[in-house]
Design a protein around this motif. Sequence first.
Motif, short mmCIF file in Angstrom:
data_model
loop_
_atom_site.label_atom_id
_atom_site.label_comp_id
_atom_site.label_asym_id
_atom_site.label_seq_id
_atom_site.Cartn_x
_atom_site.Cartn_y
_atom_site.Cartn_z
N ILE A 104 34.83 52.12 44.37
CA ILE A 104 34.75 52.74 43.06
C ILE A 104 33.16 52.85 42.73
O ILE A 104 32.60 52.04 43.36
CB ILE A 104 35.59 52.05 41.98
CG1 ILE A 104 35.23 50.55 41.87
CG2 ILE A 104 37.05 52.24 42.22
CD1 ILE A 104 35.92 49.73 40.87
N ASP A 105 32.87 53.73 42.11
CA ASP A 105 31.63 53.95 41.42
C ASP A 105 31.32 53.07 39.97
O ASP A 105 30.21 52.92 39.73
CB ASP A 105 31.19 55.35 41.02
CG ASP A 105 31.29 56.22 42.44
OD1 ASP A 105 30.83 55.75 43.51
OD2 ASP A 105 32.17 57.16 42.27
N ALA A 106 32.45 52.83 39.41
CA ALA A 106 32.22 52.22 37.84
C ALA A 106 33.61 51.68 37.56
O ALA A 106 34.60 51.89 38.22
CB ALA A 106 32.06 53.32 36.80
N THR A 107 33.41 50.58 36.52
CA THR A 107 34.83 49.85 36.32
C THR A 107 34.43 49.23 34.75
O THR A 107 33.45 49.11 34.42
CB THR A 107 34.96 48.71 37.26
OG1 THR A 107 36.13 48.29 36.82
CG2 THR A 107 34.14 47.69 37.11
N ASP A 108 35.77 49.28 34.17
CA ASP A 108 35.56 48.32 33.00
C ASP A 108 36.20 47.12 33.45
O ASP A 108 36.89 46.98 34.50
CB ASP A 108 36.26 49.02 31.63
CG ASP A 108 37.97 48.74 31.83
OD1 ASP A 108 38.43 48.91 33.12
OD2 ASP A 108 38.36 48.68 31.01
N TRP A 109 36.13 45.99 32.72
CA TRP A 109 36.85 45.03 32.85
C TRP A 109 37.07 44.43 31.28
O TRP A 109 38.06 44.91 30.83
CB TRP A 109 36.24 43.90 33.92
CG TRP A 109 36.88 42.58 33.79
CD1 TRP A 109 36.35 41.24 33.94
CD2 TRP A 109 38.37 42.43 34.37
NE1 TRP A 109 37.25 40.41 34.33
CE2 TRP A 109 38.68 40.70 34.45
CE3 TRP A 109 39.64 43.15 34.16
CZ2 TRP A 109 39.86 40.44 34.65
CZ3 TRP A 109 40.68 42.62 34.43
CH2 TRP A 109 40.95 41.29 34.73
N ILE A 110 36.19 43.32 31.10
CA ILE A 110 36.68 42.88 29.66
C ILE A 110 35.32 43.00 28.64
O ILE A 110 35.21 43.98 27.78
CB ILE A 110 37.40 41.55 29.56
CG1 ILE A 110 38.69 41.44 30.24
CG2 ILE A 110 37.43 41.01 28.34
CD1 ILE A 110 39.49 40.42 30.38
#
Length: 370
Positions: free
Chosen positions: A213-219
Amino acid sequence: MQFKSLAAAIAMTTAATGLGLATVVDNTANAQETYEWKLVTSWPKNFPGVGQGPERLADLVEKMSDGRLTIKVYGAGQLVPGFEVFGAVSAGTAEMGHSASYYWKGKAPAAQFFAAVPFGMNTTEMNAWLHYGDGIELWNELYDQFGLQVMAAGATGVQMGGWYNKQINSVADLEGLKMRMPGLGGEVMSRMGVAIVNMPGGEIFTSLQSGAIDATDWIGPYNDLAFGLHQAAEYYYYPGWHEPTVMFELIINDEAWSSLPEDLQAIVKTAARDVNQDVIDEYTARNNDALQTLIDEHGVKLRRYPDDVLARAKEISAKVTQELAASSPMAQKIYDSYSAFQDKVVNYHAISEQAYYNARNPEGDTTAAE
């Protein structure tokens, strides 16, 4: 007064209360019975914030019940995978689960309204709707078909916008990115040209680091620092328009719930309310220190989403939520309640919370983001 035997105690209670012997015996047996439950979660075991919530709940319940109800907490993958919590509790594999309802959009699409709505209500507003509107009643009505009880059990507050391996200067820069983002926010991003990949939290770091993946959200900073996401991406965006909060849920198998006497049910409800507040308190206390660590010690580049990205996201978010509402009568019922409540709290918060923030910080955004 001390009794020499249980029979003597029952006899005295029967005489004093006028209750039938069978009723007294039944009540006494319930008071003595012990329960050992399993609680499965979608989080790594003992993970800060969200993972500590169910641990606190188990500890509170055991102490308040004097050991009559004990709960063993399992992290994601220890008993069932993180994305199978809902099914496991519904089937009775575990009596309890702790997760976020947008993970179940394949089973109950309308459940997404109870986790996070892009540009929707924040934690304070969601708690008000759930506990003093009809949110909890609607949530339980939705889950009735799955044999589940549900309670709110924690929240993140406004999240960060996400981690990216390149700078985002416009909507065009999102095109073709592979990103982990669940729920309605993920659907909005998909319509902005992003390829959405769903995965539990425990898989995020390796996927981002490997380029899957190139990007992510988490918290937010507290949890993102703990995951080491700064080692896999250097750009950290805000605000978290897609998740103005995420409400965490405590789900309980109906049959297991019905087996508990009323006092133990009350203890579980009380513990859930405690955890619901405690989790957001911890995030509020920890996030800024973690953010400063990310910037000052790890060189993370904090950036605000460009105005055109936020404007486009808001436009699409309205369409996505309205489409979800139109997908079923139950979804429409939930959306109507949610949106009507949001209209009321936004109206008041314009002259309270928002007006206060503007007065406290009249120069506007003064972060070291740029």
